[in-house]
Design a protein around this motif. Sequence first.
Motif, short mmCIF file in Angstrom:
data_model
loop_
_atom_site.label_atom_id
_atom_site.label_comp_id
_atom_site.label_asym_id
_atom_site.label_seq_id
_atom_site.Cartn_x
_atom_site.Cartn_y
_atom_site.Cartn_z
N HIS A 78 9.87 1.05 0.31
CA HIS A 78 10.45 2.38 0.44
C HIS A 78 9.96 3.14 1.67
CE1 HIS A 78 6.75 4.36 -1.20
NE2 HIS A 78 6.61 3.20 -1.79
N ASP A 89 1.85 3.19 2.27
CA ASP A 89 2.51 3.05 0.97
C ASP A 89 4.02 3.02 1.20
OD1 ASP A 89 3.65 3.38 -1.51
OD2 ASP A 89 2.65 5.26 -1.99
N GLU A 123 11.52 6.31 -3.66
CA GLU A 123 10.80 5.55 -4.68
C GLU A 123 9.92 6.51 -5.46
OE1 GLU A 123 7.43 3.26 -6.43
OE2 GLU A 123 7.34 4.79 -4.90
N HIS A 188 3.28 -4.77 -0.42
CA HIS A 188 2.86 -3.39 -0.67
C HIS A 188 1.34 -3.35 -0.65
CE1 HIS A 188 2.79 0.62 -2.49
NE2 HIS A 188 4.09 0.67 -2.31
ZN LIG Z 1 4.89 2.61 -2.81
#
Ligand SMILES: [Zn+2]
Length: 413
Positions: A78, A89, A123, A188
Motif C-alpha cells: 500500500h 510500511d 490499507e 512488508h
Molecule cells: Zn502496512
Amino acid sequence: MQEGIRIFERCNELALLSEDTDALTRVYLSAQHQQANQLAGTWMRDAGMHVWQDAVGNICGRYEGTEPEAPALLLGSHLDTVRNAGKYDGMLGVITAIELVSRLHQQNKRFPFAIEVVGFGDEEGVRFGVTLLGSRGLAGSWGDNWLDKQDSNGISLAQALCDFGLAPEQIHQAKRKSSDFIGYLELHIEQGPLLESTDLALGVVTAINGAKRLNFSFKGMAGHAGTVPMSLRQDALVGTSELILAAESIAKEFDVVATVGKIACHPGAVNVIPSDVSFSLDIRAPDNQQRDVALFEITKAAKEIATRRQLELSYDCFYSSDATPCSGFLQEKLTNAVTNVQGRSMSLASGAGHDAIAIAALCEVGMLFMRCKGGISHNPAESVQVADIDLALQALEHVLANINLPKTKNMLG
Ligand SMILES: [Zn+2]
C-alpha cells in the motif's frame, strides 16, 4: 547494493508527499495520494510496465509474460500511511516490486506468467475508518454502505472519489477475477521484534492473525473502604485484576496474544470498594481454532472468578476477523528463497493486518517479512537497512525464477 540504495532513496522520495510539512501523513484519495500514484506510475513505466489507475484509485502496472494475456503473479503493498508515519510500511513492498520488474526488463527476461504490481490507495483506513479499501476494491468486496462513510471533514467517500477524478458508480470495475492471478506476494516490514531478535533480515509469514474483541464487565457491591472486612467484599476490580493475570497466562499457554487495553472502574473513589468494572479484551492468533480455544479458557476463568467472588459477569464479542493462512506453495517457495539468500529461514505469523487479507479472497497469498529497527513501526522512527532490502530483492527474484506455472495451475485446480 545499487538496487537496494535506489529502493531506499525512492522510499525517501515518496515520504516527501505528505499533507503535513513536518511529518509523513498520506491518506486515501488526497492530493498526496494523487502525487504518489503519479510517481509510482512513472517508476512502473520506466520499468517496462503498462500502467493504469483502477476505479478505486490503486496504481497498477503489468509486465507481460512470454504468453500474451497470461495470468499474473501480483506483487505490491500500500501507498497510504498512518498519521505521522514511517517511510517503509507499505511503500517498501511497492517500490521493491517495481525494482524487481525493472531488473527483469533490463535483462529482457520474461516468465510464462505476467507480473503485475499494485500500489493500494488505502490499507490503513485512516481517512474513512474502514481498512483495506484499496485491496478490497480489487477483490470486489466493498460493503454496500461504504460510499456514505464520511471523513472528519464530513466529506463522503463517494464525494472523495469524484474529487479524485473517479466515479462512485464505477467502483465495481476495479474488481479482478481469480483467474487473472496465479498468486499474490507482498514484501512488508515485520513491524515487530522477532526477526531482529533472531538476527535475521528476512522471514516467511505463515498466516495473518485473526482477532476477536470483547467487552467484559464485573459487577460487585460498592462499600465503605474502612468498614467492610476483606472477607465480605465483592470487589469488581480485584476480580478483574485476577482475570487479567489469568488471560496473560492462558495466552502464553495457548501461544496467542491477549491484551486488556481499556478499563473503567466505578464509582472510582479512593474510599469506596469498586462495584462496576468494564474492560476490553483483544485476542489474536494465526489460527481461528487456536484463538477460540484460548478465548474459551479465558471466559471459563472469568466465570470461575465471578462465582467465587460473588460478582455478576457479562461479556460480548463486538469484533471478529478470521485468520488468513498464507499459501503452502508460496511459503515453500519463499522459504527456499530466503534460505538461499541468508543461509536459513524463519517462519512467523503476522500480528498486524495486511492487504493480503483482502486479496486472499481472489488467489493464494504469500508474504515476506523484512526486519525493521527495534520492531518499531507506525512511527517516524521506522528504520531499515539497505543490505536487508538487497536480500529481500534477491529472495523475491529467486521465487520468481522458481515458480513452475504448470504445477501452479494444477495446484489451483
Ligand atoms: Zn502496512
